[in-house]
Enzyme design. Structure first.
Site, short mmCIF file in Angstrom:
data_model
loop_
_atom_site.label_atom_id
_atom_site.label_comp_id
_atom_site.label_asym_id
_atom_site.label_seq_id
_atom_site.Cartn_x
_atom_site.Cartn_y
_atom_site.Cartn_z
N TYR A 109 -4.62 27.75 53.20
CA TYR A 109 -3.96 26.45 53.15
C TYR A 109 -2.92 26.46 52.04
O TYR A 109 -3.19 26.91 50.93
CB TYR A 109 -4.98 25.32 52.89
CG TYR A 109 -4.31 23.98 52.77
CD1 TYR A 109 -4.15 23.17 53.88
CD2 TYR A 109 -3.79 23.54 51.55
CE1 TYR A 109 -3.49 21.95 53.79
CE2 TYR A 109 -3.13 22.33 51.45
CZ TYR A 109 -2.99 21.54 52.57
OH TYR A 109 -2.32 20.35 52.47
N GLU A 197 3.69 21.36 54.36
CA GLU A 197 2.31 21.82 54.51
C GLU A 197 2.26 22.98 55.50
O GLU A 197 2.72 22.83 56.63
CB GLU A 197 1.41 20.68 54.98
CG GLU A 197 -0.06 21.06 54.99
CD GLU A 197 -0.94 19.99 55.64
OE1 GLU A 197 -0.74 19.68 56.84
OE2 GLU A 197 -1.82 19.46 54.94
#
Ligand code: GDP
Ligand code: MN
Length: 395
Positions: A109, A197
């Site tokens: 992530y 993101e």
């Protein structure tokens, strides 16, 4: 403003971020053609909607033949995909992205967000990628790495290297990871983004680092100087109530309640929402008509509020300094007449030209309740709303 995954990937690629090859498709036939162009053994068909968690909702399908691409594309296109981020109404899939399949060895992530408390861009990373950041923070909070960027110097290579080391990456991959992290940061700054993101960022079987998914959001107030970014807007993915208001320069935010609000000034608008709640109601929206609002603008505000089918009563609350109560009153009268208003309406006017404003409302002969203070107005609109819904239930 949000954009689609494929648009974010295209932008990030210009900043040195590696992404799988792919192409956009608007029909199952085009999707098959795209898969054929990629000519790999497997490809991934991905629904392009402004939402994450598409995978769990069937919006990401790994396909190993053209027939599967056809089936996946036919299933997705035209469908309202419901994810836990879209709300129950879902979001319409009208574009697909067909991408070469990636051999995933590790999922990471990587996020860049504005931390308002720190007043800095913060990099958030975790070796436990693939799930949503909310899940990571619930299940593996210790895996989360936070690194604050000093705006005076920007993201430095050593800082990116530290993040990469903390992710426990193979030392051979560190230079590629640094290029990825600094590239994302430069994209964020140079394009006036508020969020980048990459989830997941993957290490492939061949030892490459690629962004398998990408999400970007932009600062609406900077769009005037980013025409290339503005062009990426897809109104079909936005709340139609907000699109209508935004296109007309009204500050409007849709909420879940039943009482529509037309107020001047952001602070007073917030206070009005609180007062409605304290009186036992739920506001349907935030709306700031702004200063010097003309009768036309007031009429437009009514239209914006009434675009929401949930609205069952309206409160107009004006404390006129730059505004003029007589203009507001004219707008209110026109709105009631032209829009055949059939929900209870309470108007509170105060400040510049208030006597004239009240006279206009009185002389109209229309059924408009008035109040002198904000507290009275909030009580009155909630009471009128309750009476009207009970009356309707009785019918
Ligand atoms: P999201 O669900 O909206 O976040 O969409 P993603 O693009 O992140 O895809 C969801 C998941 O699908 C990823 O976390 C991967 O595990 C999987 N996935 C996506 N692309 C590929 C691919 O090319 N190959 C494989 N094997 N899995 C993929
Ligand atoms: Mn994702």
């Amino acid at each position: 403003m949000d954009i689609h995954e494929y648009q974010a990937k295209e932008l990030l690629q210009k900043f040195g971020v590696g992404v799988p090859r792919g192409g956009i498709a608007y029909s199952p036939e085009q999707a098959m053609y795209r898969a054929h162009e990629l000519s790999g053994e497997r490809c991934v068909v991905k629904a392009q909607i402004h939402s994450g968690a598409r995978g769990k909702a069937g919006g990401v399908r790994v396909c190993s033949c053209e027939k599967e691409v056809m089936e996946a594309a036919s299933w997705m296109l035209g469908r309202k995909l419901v994810t836990h981020q879209t709300g129950p109404q879902g979001k319409l899939v009208s574009r697909l992205y067909v991408e070469e399949a990636t051999d995933i060895r590790q999922e990471i992530y990587l996020g860049f967000v504005l931390d308002r408390k720190e007043e800095r861009v913060v990099v958030v990373a975790s070796a436990a990628g693939g799930m949503e950041i909310e899940e990571i923070s619930a299940n593996e909070p210790d895996s989360i790495i936070r690194s604050v960027v000093d705006p005076a110097v920007g993201m430095q290579n050593f800082q990116a290297r530290e993040i990469a080391f903390q992710l426990d990456l193979d030392p051979a991959l560190i230079p590629a990871a640094v290029k990825m992290i600094t590239g994302c940061y430069r994209a964020l700054r140079e394009l006036d983004a508020t969020m980048v993101e990459i989830n997941p960022l993957v290490v492939t079987g061949a030892g490459e680092i690629v962004a398998l998914d990408a999400k970007m959001a932009f600062d609406d107030n900077a769009l005037f100087r980013r025409p290339d970014i503005s062009e990426l807007r897809d109104k079909s993915q936005e709340d139609p109530r907000e699109t209508y208001a935004e296109d007309r320069g009204l500050s409007y935010i849709g909420l879940e309640g039943r009482i529509g609000c037309i107020v001047n000034g952001a602070g007073l608008a917030m206070a009005t929402l609180d007062m409605i709640k304290m009186a036992g109601g739920e506001p349907a929206n935030f709306l700031d008509v702004g200063g010097g609002a003309s009768p036309d603008r007031v009429l437009m505000s009514f239209k914006a509020v009434l675009n929401d089918p949930n609205v069952e009563a309206i409160l107009v609350n004006i404390f006129a300094g730059i505004n003029r109560c007589d203009w507001i009153a004219e707008g209110v009268v026109r709105a009631v007449q032209e829009l055949d208003l059939d929900v209870p309406l309470v108007v509170r006017l105060s400040g510049t030209n208030v006597a004239e404003g009240k006279r206009i409302l009185d002389d109209s002969g229309l059924d408009i309740a008035t109040a002198d203070t904000l507290a009275e107005a909030a009580e009155a609109v909630v009471a009128a709303w309750k009476t009207s819904i009970t009356a309707e239930e009785a019918v």
